[in-house]
Scaffold this motif. Structure first.
Motif, PDB file in Angstrom:
ATOM      1  N   THR A  69      -2.132   8.562   2.910  1.00 31.18           N
ATOM      2  CA  THR A  69      -2.669   7.360   3.539  1.00 31.18           C
ATOM      3  C   THR A  69      -3.929   7.700   4.317  1.00 31.18           C
ATOM      4  O   THR A  69      -4.936   6.995   4.222  1.00 31.18           O
ATOM      5  N   ALA A  70      -3.849   8.802   5.064  1.00 35.00           N
ATOM      6  CA  ALA A  70      -5.022   9.201   5.840  1.00 35.00           C
ATOM      7  C   ALA A  70      -6.216   9.445   4.919  1.00 35.00           C
ATOM      8  O   ALA A  70      -7.334   9.028   5.204  1.00 35.00           O
ATOM      9  N   TRP A 111      -8.877  17.745   9.141  1.00 36.17           N
ATOM     10  CA  TRP A 111      -8.700  16.302   9.321  1.00 36.17           C
ATOM     11  C   TRP A 111      -7.502  15.802   8.546  1.00 36.17           C
ATOM     12  O   TRP A 111      -6.781  14.926   8.999  1.00 36.17           O
ATOM     13  N   ILE A 112      -7.347  16.355   7.364  1.00 37.13           N
ATOM     14  CA  ILE A 112      -6.252  15.922   6.518  1.00 37.13           C
ATOM     15  C   ILE A 112      -5.561  17.161   5.985  1.00 37.13           C
ATOM     16  O   ILE A 112      -6.218  18.068   5.479  1.00 37.13           O
ATOM     17  N   ARG A 113      -4.261  17.197   6.123  1.00 38.81           N
ATOM     18  CA  ARG A 113      -3.559  18.387   5.644  1.00 38.81           C
ATOM     19  C   ARG A 113      -3.411  18.370   4.135  1.00 38.81           C
ATOM     20  O   ARG A 113      -3.484  17.326   3.502  1.00 38.81           O
ATOM     21  N   TRP A 117       0.818  -1.214   0.000  1.00 34.67           N
ATOM     22  CA  TRP A 117       0.000   0.000   0.000  1.00 34.67           C
ATOM     23  C   TRP A 117       0.851   1.263   0.000  1.00 34.67           C
ATOM     24  O   TRP A 117       0.452   2.283  -0.541  1.00 34.67           O
ATOM     25  N   ILE A 123       2.897   6.003   9.194  1.00 30.62           N
ATOM     26  CA  ILE A 123       2.133   7.146   8.682  1.00 30.62           C
ATOM     27  C   ILE A 123       2.373   8.392   9.531  1.00 30.62           C
ATOM     28  O   ILE A 123       1.562   9.312   9.532  1.00 30.62           O
ATOM     29  N   ASN A 140       1.885  13.947   0.802  1.00 34.05           N
ATOM     30  CA  ASN A 140       2.961  13.058   1.218  1.00 34.05           C
ATOM     31  C   ASN A 140       2.357  11.767   1.738  1.00 34.05           C
ATOM     32  O   ASN A 140       1.137  11.647   1.845  1.00 34.05           O
ATOM     33  N   GLN A 196      -0.956   9.545  13.105  1.00 33.73           N
ATOM     34  CA  GLN A 196      -0.184  10.458  12.263  1.00 33.73           C
ATOM     35  C   GLN A 196       0.618  11.434  13.113  1.00 33.73           C
ATOM     36  O   GLN A 196       1.738  11.787  12.801  1.00 33.73           O
ATOM     37  N   VAL A 242      -6.762   7.524  13.290  1.00 34.77           N
ATOM     38  CA  VAL A 242      -5.788   7.745  12.227  1.00 34.77           C
ATOM     39  C   VAL A 242      -4.975   9.007  12.517  1.00 34.77           C
ATOM     40  O   VAL A 242      -3.748   9.013  12.406  1.00 34.77           O
ATOM     41  N   ILE A 258      -7.554   6.092   3.649  1.00 34.39           N
ATOM     42  CA  ILE A 258      -8.253   5.376   4.716  1.00 34.39           C
ATOM     43  C   ILE A 258      -9.628   6.015   4.889  1.00 34.39           C
ATOM     44  O   ILE A 258     -10.644   5.341   4.967  1.00 34.39           O
ATOM     45  N   SER A 302       2.034  10.292   4.576  1.00 35.70           N
ATOM     46  CA  SER A 302       1.167  10.325   5.752  1.00 35.70           C
ATOM     47  C   SER A 302      -0.244  10.816   5.418  1.00 35.70           C
ATOM     48  O   SER A 302      -1.241  10.169   5.731  1.00 35.70           O
ATOM     49  N   GLU A 303      -0.316  11.968   4.752  1.00 40.46           N
ATOM     50  CA  GLU A 303      -1.636  12.539   4.453  1.00 40.46           C
ATOM     51  C   GLU A 303      -2.368  11.724   3.387  1.00 40.46           C
ATOM     52  O   GLU A 303      -3.577  11.576   3.439  1.00 40.46           O
ATOM     53  N   PHE A 324       0.046   4.422  -2.161  1.00 37.79           N
ATOM     54  CA  PHE A 324      -0.356   5.685  -1.557  1.00 37.79           C
ATOM     55  C   PHE A 324       0.660   6.795  -1.833  1.00 37.79           C
ATOM     56  O   PHE A 324       0.311   7.964  -1.910  1.00 37.79           O
TER      57      PHE A 324
END
Ligand code: SF4
Ligand code: SF4
Ligand code: SF4
Lengths: 328, 141
Positions: free
Chosen positions: A256-257, A245-247, A211, B135, A251, B56, B52, A260, A253-254, A215
């Motif tokens: 993937t978030a 919630w998500i920047r 993944w 993450i 990248n 992070q 999540v 998800i 990290s974001e 991602f």
């Protein structure tokens, strides 16, 4: 098989009704294997409607894109219905939206098409790349697609071009419709969506490697969200600023978030039309996430989305004996 | 080398599990200090994206606590949380995040001892698998 004359005939009849505003269907695209959505406001517009195995788009998305402008003083609300041409999965999307009270049944006219599966655009473009002429495809009775390119006829076995979601489709007949074009198709044996099983058995690290690679490539275009008939929140959690919630940064990290979140929000709602994966410009196998959740939900809560408008949404109800083996 | 001390975020419901944690404290039961508790009014209030986002933002694990089934102050919040977290947990496992990182527990206001035991177990498990890097955000602010 869908009789084109019949489709146009029925569309004309429906659009002539007083209480119908327009009907969304398919029309020819401009080049290659393209198909475009068509909006018929008058009986003449309906002439250009077509249906072929290339019509993979889920038109149910247009029912929720309908813009409702604020009314001027003294103006009355346009209460006319919207018509949509729906395949099995598209109809399930509509059922799901009605279940969530996003739409009212009486605001819709559904022209149902018993679906024999659609061609995956990415597969056919790979097989016949860089087509500049408009190409038509028909399906014959021997499970083959007849593709006519520049005077040459190709016969391709259906299985090679069929969309993966269609191979594992259990509901090719629309569960909800006003008119049905042709006979219901028989439900033949379906293949299991096996890709998830393979990955499920691998160790955690391998799953992450798989993944991560995907991602990392996500460009956060949100095409997957826009194409999805069930991503119709007025304000998406990916767009809110407070809380954020998500920047916005792209990248791992974001990304993937985001992935998800998108998959999770469709738990018990996704109807496996495959549009999200089709529109993803970097080919992330989003259906594997959706199907994984779909299977979990079926196994744990015996719940299938988009079949019954009266059913309660998955996360809005519970059973006292839901599985809880993971709880300490 | 210093031993790895995991950072665990505990989302505990006001009525049962937070009171349980309180009891563990007032009864002077020893348990690892790794869990940083955030009180929420009900486990049903926990948006699965909290999990999540915590992972992070620097958590190595997340512990969610609610009332025992049937005991929820709002009668059904913990049942709803159970469904939501069950699906989220499996999704996270599927994309390759260790199952030990997301845990859920039922702790009543009288179960100070149980709370301490759960925290001990969760902390031990996360110590074994090490810090969460997959993450983690690069610039945390
Ligand atoms: S369509 Fe693909 S690239 Fe675009 S946001 Fe969705 S997953 Fe990412
Ligand atoms: S998530 Fe994808 S497959 Fe599911 S309904 Fe939305 S577009 Fe269709
Ligand atoms: S991703 Fe979630 S919040 Fe955004 S539109 Fe889809 S369902 Fe709504």
């Amino acid at each position: 098989m869908v009789d084109l004359k019949n489709l146009i005939e029925i569309t004309k009849k429906i659009i002539s009704r007083e209480d119908v505003k327009y009907i969304v269907g398919y029309k020819k695209g401009t080049y290659g294997f393209q198909i475009m959505p068509a909006f018929a406001y008058t009986p003449e517009d309906a002439e250009e409607f077509i249906y072929s195995p290339l019509c993979s788009k889920n038109l149910a998305v247009y029912t929720i894109l309908e813009e409702k402008l604020p009314l001027k003083r003294g103006e009355e609300e346009d209460k006319r219905k919207i018509g949509v041409v729906v395949k099995g999965c598209d109809s399930r999307a509509v059922v799901q939206i009605i279940q969530e009270k996003g739409l009212k049944r009486e605001d819709l006219v559904l022209i149902g098409i018993p679906c024999r599966g659609v061609i995956e655009p990415k597969k056919i473009e790979k097989m016949f790349p860089n087509q500049t002429d408009l190409i038509e495809v028909i399906e014959n009775d021997n499970s083959e697609y007849i593709i006519n390119i520049g005077g040459k006829t190709h016969k391709v076995p259906k299985n090679e071009l069929l969309s993966d979601v269609c191979k594992s489709c259990e509901f090719p007949n629309p569960p909800l419709y006003d008119v049905l074009l042709g006979e219901e198709v028989e439900i033949t044996e379906t293949e299991e969506f096996s890709k998830i099983n393979e990955l499920d058995e691998k160790p955690t690290e391998d799953k992450w490697e798989y993944w991560k690679e995907h991602f990392e490539r996500c460009i956060r275009c949100y095409a997957c969200r826009e194409a999805c008939p069930l991503c119709y929140c007025k304000e998406c959690m990916a767009d809110t600023l407070n809380p954020q919630w998500i920047r916005r940064s792209v990248n791992l990290s974001e990304n993937t978030a985001w992935n998800i979140m998108r998959a999770y929000h469709l738990a018990g709602r996704c109807i496996s039309c495959g549009e999200c994966e089709r529109v993803c410009p970097v080919n992330i196998p989003l259906m594997e996430l959706n199907k994984k959740i779909e299977r979990d939900v079926k196994k744990m809560f015996d719940y299938t989305s988009g079949l019954d408008e009266e059913e309660k949404p998955l996360f809005g109800m519970f059973k006292p004996d839901d599985p809880e083996d993971f709880i300490l | 080398m210093e031993e790895f001390e995991p950072n665990i975020i505990g989302f505990l419901c006001n009525w049962c599990s937070y009171a349980g944690a309180d009891l563990a404290g007032t009864s002077r039961i020893q348990y690892p200090p790794n869990v940083k508790i955030i009180k929420v009014m009900c486990s049903g209030r926990i948006n699965p994206m909290y999990v999540v986002n915590a992972l992070q933002q620097g958590a190595d694990g997340v512990l969610i606590g609610g009332c025992h089934p049937g005991d929820c102050h709002y009668s059904r919040g913990n049942y709803l949380a159970r469904r939501r977290i069950a699906v989220m947990k499996r999704l996270l496992e599927y994309i390759g995040i260790e199952p030990e990182r997301v845990r859920m527990t039922w702790v009543s206001a009288a179960e100070g001892r149980k709370f301490a035991e759960v925290v001990e177990e969760v902390t031990e498990d996360i110590k074994k698998i090490g810090p969460m890097k997959k993450i983690r955000r690069e610039n945390v602010w």
